[in-house]
Design an enzyme around this catalytic site. Structure first.
Site, mmCIF file in Angstrom:
data_model
loop_
_atom_site.group_PDB
_atom_site.id
_atom_site.type_symbol
_atom_site.label_atom_id
_atom_site.label_comp_id
_atom_site.label_asym_id
_atom_site.label_seq_id
_atom_site.Cartn_x
_atom_site.Cartn_y
_atom_site.Cartn_z
ATOM 1 C CD GLN A 136 -3.519 -4.667 6.341
ATOM 2 O OE1 GLN A 136 -3.339 -3.719 5.586
ATOM 3 N NE2 GLN A 136 -4.171 -5.753 5.964
ATOM 4 C CG ASP A 158 -9.890 -0.793 4.179
ATOM 5 O OD1 ASP A 158 -9.620 -1.023 2.984
ATOM 6 O OD2 ASP A 158 -9.182 -1.173 5.130
ATOM 7 C CE LYS A 207 -3.763 -2.570 1.986
ATOM 8 N NZ LYS A 207 -4.483 -3.073 3.149
#
Ligand code: NDP
Length: 286
Positions: free
Chosen positions: A96, A119, A52
């Site tokens: 994460q 997300d 990322k």
């Protein structure tokens, strides 16, 4: 032989377009910035976070990494998120997953400002996906929609079957297909006559986490087959949830593993980060 839907190619194209957009936005004083938080030392999570960060660098997006010890408390993590929520140079915040067991995933995801939730896991953004009025789409389903577009098959009116009903893939995927006027069947571990249902699909999305579970005889001639699964076999080989060799003989288009859905997920995260920069009018880090 099926058309191979290369996520590597499509994601490279999308990232190229985003790179141009990022640089245009900078001219308008809008600077995309992503904060990535990782808690603990899970090796797979480390690889994802590195990828990322690398994608941000490629596109000229500012990024910050917070690598926290596995002992970090829930309150400390929430404190960091609240600080990032208020930081005018941060457009998107990504935590994460998975988190260590002593931290409530639900509480953490709910503490992210929905406008910075790249997300799209915050309940507000999940609800917006249901109504069809959304800013952010979860990255994997968003990437899958791009790959279906690449197949040249229009979703409208098609029989779409999604195998798997997780919150991050199966459920949002079924909503996106429905919004594009597909007729959607969602299957899971309790579904009866799964083979028959899969074989009825014009568009088949498989996200279950079982190596080579879907075989060629479960696929309709000419179907678009999207394999989300990432499974590592004992010999270290990566395979999907679909038996690629058998399926490609029947399908009209199919994604490979690796190189299919995987690369699209990061490209879509970048897309959400750029969108968040526009929404939040993020400033340059000083
Ligand atoms: P989950 O484990 O959260 O969900 C799996 C789903 O599959 C569940 O709904 C489960 O049903 C269903 N399932 C399990 N076994 C069967 C079966 N025998 N028949 C029918 N349905 C079954 O997985 P995720 O959605 O998070 O991930 C799925 C796969 O996709 C994994 O391999 C994961 O690694 C991969 N993945 C890949 C990404 C990428 O970027 N390429 C991103 C995210 C995931 P039930 O609900 O009844 O238990």
């Amino acid at each position: 032989m099926a058309k191979i839907l290369s996520g590597r190619e499509v994601s490279a194209r999308i990232k190229d377009e985003l790179k141009g957009e990022v640089s245009e936005l900078k001219k308008q004083g809008i600077f995309a910035g992503l904060a990535v938080i990782i808690v603990g030392d899970d090796p797979a999570s480390r690889v994802y976070v590195n990828n990322k960060k690398k994608a941000c660098e490629e596109l000229g997006i500012y990024s910050e990494e917070y690598a926290l010890s596995g002992e970090t408390s829930e309150e400390e993590l929430i404190g960091l998120i609240e600080r990032l929520n208020k930081d005018d140079s941060i457009s998107g915040i990504l935590v994460q997953l998975p988190l260590p067991k002593h931290i409530s995933e639900k509480r953490i995801l709910e503490s992210i400002n929905p406008q910075k939730d790249v997300d799209a896991f915050h309940p507000i953004n999940v609800g917006k996906i249901m109504t069809g009025d959304y800013d952010f789409v979860p990255c994997t389903p968003a990437g899958i929609m791009e790959l279906i577009k690449e197949s040249g098959v229009s979703v409208s009116g098609k029989d779409c079957v999604v195998i798997g009903r997780s919150n991050i893939v199966g459920k949002p995927m079924s909503m996106l297909l429905l919004h594009q006027n597909g007729t959607v069947t969602v299957c899971h571990s309790r579904t009866n006559n799964l083979k028959e249902k899969a074989k009825n699909a014009d568009i088949l999305v498989v996200a279950i986490g079982k190596p080579k579970f879907v075989t060629g005889d479960m696929i309709k001639e000419g179907a678009v087959v999207i394999d989300v699964g990432i499974n590592r076999l004992e010999d270290k080989k990566l395979v999907g949830d679909v038996d690629f060799e058998g399926a490609e003989k029947v399908a009209g288009a199919i994604t490979p593993v690796p190189g299919g859905v995987g690369p699209m997920t990061i490209a879509m995260l970048m897309k959400n980060t750029v969108k968040a920069a526009i929404i939040n009018r993020t400033e340059k880090k000083i």
